[in-house]
Design a protein around this motif. Sequence first.
Motif, short mmCIF file in Angstrom:
data_model
loop_
_atom_site.label_atom_id
_atom_site.label_comp_id
_atom_site.label_asym_id
_atom_site.label_seq_id
_atom_site.Cartn_x
_atom_site.Cartn_y
_atom_site.Cartn_z
N MET A 18 0.82 -1.21 0.00
CA MET A 18 0.00 0.00 0.00
C MET A 18 0.85 1.26 0.00
O MET A 18 0.49 2.27 -0.62
CB MET A 18 -0.96 -0.03 1.20
N SER A 21 1.97 1.79 -3.56
CA SER A 21 0.87 2.35 -4.33
C SER A 21 0.61 3.81 -3.95
O SER A 21 0.26 4.63 -4.80
CB SER A 21 -0.41 1.53 -4.11
N ILE A 47 -6.23 5.00 0.22
CA ILE A 47 -5.02 4.24 0.59
C ILE A 47 -4.56 4.64 1.99
O ILE A 47 -4.22 3.79 2.81
CB ILE A 47 -3.90 4.46 -0.43
N TYR A 81 -7.12 -5.98 2.70
CA TYR A 81 -6.29 -6.10 1.51
C TYR A 81 -7.16 -6.32 0.27
O TYR A 81 -6.94 -5.70 -0.78
CB TYR A 81 -5.32 -7.27 1.69
N TYR A 85 -7.19 -2.50 -1.09
CA TYR A 85 -6.05 -2.52 -2.00
C TYR A 85 -6.40 -3.14 -3.35
O TYR A 85 -6.31 -2.50 -4.40
CB TYR A 85 -4.88 -3.26 -1.36
#
Length: 226
Positions: A18, A21, A47, A81, A85
């Motif tokens: 994460m 990202s 995020i 997740y 994500y």
Amino acid sequence: MKKWRFYNYLLAFIIISMVLSLSFTVVAVSTVPVTGRSKQLFLLLEIVLGIGILLLPQLVARLGHFKLPEILYILFLLFIYGSVYLGTVYQFYSRVPHWDKILHVGSAMLLGCLGYALIGIFVRGKQLTQLSPVFMAIFAFTFGLSIGVFWEFYEFAFDGLLGLNMQRFMAHGVLLRGRAALIDTMGDLFADALGTFAVALLGYMGIHRDVHWLDKFMFHKIAPKK
């Protein structure tokens, strides 16, 4: 040195993913025109919130001086997740068929486990051994399914208040009718029922053999360091 458990490695993997990202999204925000930044900024916020949610249980556990049930925490990490994500960042909701339903099954399993954890919190010692495994399984099932129902209430309310389409009653801006408008909501509820039933059944078999099987769902107190 404290030995790392599986959930520590899982948490580290998810956090690193994460954060990477997050870095890419920050770069994207700084390079796209101002008029096209809203989507990237919203993704950036999701995020950051996802990372905060991931770290929250361990923070609460440390402040409250208790140990998180490992199976409960692993299911929690996998759900965040998958939803934040994979679902949002990598758009699995639109790219992977039935991803939403898969997450509903997973979240229902998590809530069923939480139902067993609540039994361990409110019933202790000898009283716990006197509870029927059937009763505990029914409680876990109804608790998990009830939360799923309240989630659908939430989606229905905010769809009406904010004009959203969380319950998928529209397709390409066109209102669906009859059973077509109910498929998403009923599919979510069926997925919730499947996930909680699987955990309730597994719990029944485990507790029927040995009531201490329930220990894996317990929140154990830890003596604070002096």
